[in-house]
Design a protein around this motif. Structure first.
Motif, mmCIF file in Angstrom:
data_model
loop_
_atom_site.group_PDB
_atom_site.id
_atom_site.type_symbol
_atom_site.label_atom_id
_atom_site.label_comp_id
_atom_site.label_asym_id
_atom_site.label_seq_id
_atom_site.Cartn_x
_atom_site.Cartn_y
_atom_site.Cartn_z
ATOM 1 N N SER A 10 83.836 -37.688 32.994
ATOM 2 C CA SER A 10 84.367 -36.272 32.005
ATOM 3 C C SER A 10 83.666 -36.167 30.493
ATOM 4 O O SER A 10 83.022 -35.190 30.721
ATOM 5 C CB SER A 10 85.823 -36.952 31.193
ATOM 6 N N SER A 65 92.221 -35.093 30.251
ATOM 7 C CA SER A 65 93.035 -34.519 31.100
ATOM 8 C C SER A 65 94.171 -33.292 31.076
ATOM 9 O O SER A 65 94.820 -32.645 31.078
ATOM 10 C CB SER A 65 93.770 -35.399 32.267
ATOM 11 N N GLY A 66 94.724 -33.217 29.548
ATOM 12 C CA GLY A 66 95.306 -32.657 28.503
ATOM 13 C C GLY A 66 96.505 -33.510 28.870
ATOM 14 O O GLY A 66 97.432 -33.235 28.016
ATOM 15 N N PRO A 93 92.080 -30.158 27.034
ATOM 16 C CA PRO A 93 91.648 -30.466 27.199
ATOM 17 C C PRO A 93 90.064 -30.037 28.116
ATOM 18 O O PRO A 93 90.147 -28.866 27.807
ATOM 19 C CB PRO A 93 93.133 -30.256 28.270
ATOM 20 N N ARG A 95 89.938 -28.851 31.006
ATOM 21 C CA ARG A 95 90.544 -28.280 32.046
ATOM 22 C C ARG A 95 89.083 -26.800 32.514
ATOM 23 O O ARG A 95 88.681 -26.529 31.818
ATOM 24 C CB ARG A 95 91.610 -27.875 31.903
#
Length: 95
Positions: A10, A65-66, A93, A95
């Motif tokens: 990430s 990830s939010g 995030p 995404r």
């Protein structure tokens, strides 16, 4: 471990999406990356840069990830952010 891999992946995504050397994002003991902030031109060097974000692995993955907002993480003292540009609310995030 799976946790270390998820953090590293990430952070790599964040670094790829926001190249630069303005803010250092640290998730010890797993990784640290330097990123840029859109619209801001500046550079820092390793050591004690003026713009540093640091958090634990669980908090980072929730932010990425939010599942946790930047504002909530800062308010709960789950993120240490120092410097005028050490805010990731517009970048998360992932995404």
């Amino acid at each position: 471990s799976a946790l270390a891999g998820a953090v590293r992946r990430s952070l790599r995504v964040l670094e790829e999406r926001h190249p630069g050397h303005l803010v250092e994002v640290r998730v010890p003991p797993f990784a640290a990356v330097q990123i840029g902030i859109p619209g801001v031109n500046s550079v820092h060097r390793r050591g004690t840069p003026p713009n540093v974000v640091e958090t634990d692995a669980a908090t980072w993955l929730l932010l990425a990830s939010g599942d946790l907002t930047w504002a909530d993480a800062v308010a709960a003292h789950r993120v240490s952010a120092s410097g005028a540009h050490a805010q990731l609310d517009d970048l998360l995030p992932l995404r």
